[in-house]
Design a protein around this motif. Structure first.
Motif, PDB file in Angstrom:
ATOM      1  N   ASP A 127       2.247   1.702  -3.453  1.00 37.96           N
ATOM      2  CA  ASP A 127       1.206   2.202  -4.355  1.00 37.96           C
ATOM      3  C   ASP A 127       0.980   3.698  -4.141  1.00 37.96           C
ATOM      4  O   ASP A 127       0.849   4.458  -5.090  1.00 37.96           O
ATOM      5  CB  ASP A 127      -0.115   1.453  -4.149  1.00 37.96           C
ATOM      6  N   ARG A 128       0.926   4.099  -2.883  1.00 40.58           N
ATOM      7  CA  ARG A 128       0.710   5.522  -2.585  1.00 40.58           C
ATOM      8  C   ARG A 128       1.860   6.349  -3.115  1.00 40.58           C
ATOM      9  O   ARG A 128       1.659   7.430  -3.657  1.00 40.58           O
ATOM     10  CB  ARG A 128       0.570   5.727  -1.079  1.00 40.58           C
ATOM     11  N   ARG A 129       3.089   5.850  -2.945  1.00 42.82           N
ATOM     12  CA  ARG A 129       4.260   6.581  -3.438  1.00 42.82           C
ATOM     13  C   ARG A 129       4.212   6.710  -4.958  1.00 42.82           C
ATOM     14  O   ARG A 129       4.496   7.768  -5.507  1.00 42.82           O
ATOM     15  CB  ARG A 129       5.551   5.860  -3.013  1.00 42.82           C
ATOM     16  N   ASN A 166       0.826  -1.209   0.000  1.00 43.69           N
ATOM     17  CA  ASN A 166       0.000   0.000   0.000  1.00 43.69           C
ATOM     18  C   ASN A 166       0.859   1.256   0.000  1.00 43.69           C
ATOM     19  O   ASN A 166       0.565   2.221  -0.692  1.00 43.69           O
ATOM     20  CB  ASN A 166      -0.937   0.012   1.211  1.00 43.69           C
ATOM     21  N   ASP A 167       1.920   1.253   0.796  1.00 44.64           N
ATOM     22  CA  ASP A 167       2.825   2.407   0.830  1.00 44.64           C
ATOM     23  C   ASP A 167       3.458   2.623  -0.539  1.00 44.64           C
ATOM     24  O   ASP A 167       3.578   3.756  -1.005  1.00 44.64           O
ATOM     25  CB  ASP A 167       3.915   2.206   1.882  1.00 44.64           C
ATOM     26  N   ASP A 220       1.502   6.600  -6.841  1.00 49.33           N
ATOM     27  CA  ASP A 220       0.407   7.504  -7.175  1.00 49.33           C
ATOM     28  C   ASP A 220       0.849   8.956  -7.025  1.00 49.33           C
ATOM     29  O   ASP A 220       0.567   9.796  -7.870  1.00 49.33           O
ATOM     30  CB  ASP A 220      -0.809   7.246  -6.277  1.00 49.33           C
ATOM     31  N   ARG A 221       1.552   9.238  -5.943  1.00 54.46           N
ATOM     32  CA  ARG A 221       2.021  10.603  -5.705  1.00 54.46           C
ATOM     33  C   ARG A 221       3.007  11.010  -6.786  1.00 54.46           C
ATOM     34  O   ARG A 221       2.973  12.131  -7.281  1.00 54.46           O
ATOM     35  CB  ARG A 221       2.678  10.690  -4.326  1.00 54.46           C
TER      36      ARG A 221
END
Length: 45
Positions: A9-11, A6-7, A13-14
């Motif tokens: 993926d978030r990175r 998840n981390d 996405d950002r």
């Protein structure tokens, strides 16, 4: 392990969204400047 995914993926996405948001801000600023310049030109002309 799912937390790390998840981390990541978030990175990602950002990393993808930041240039898109920057481009959107630049485009909007360009449109505003263009309309302001056209308006000022129409008043002066």
């Amino acid at each position: 392990m799912p937390n790390q995914a998840n981390d990541l993926d978030r990175r990602n996405d950002r990393r993808l969204l930041t240039p898109l948001l920057l481009m959107a801000v630049i485009v909007v600023a360009g449109i505003l400047i263009y309309t302001y310049a056209a308006h000022a030109f129409a008043i002066s002309g």
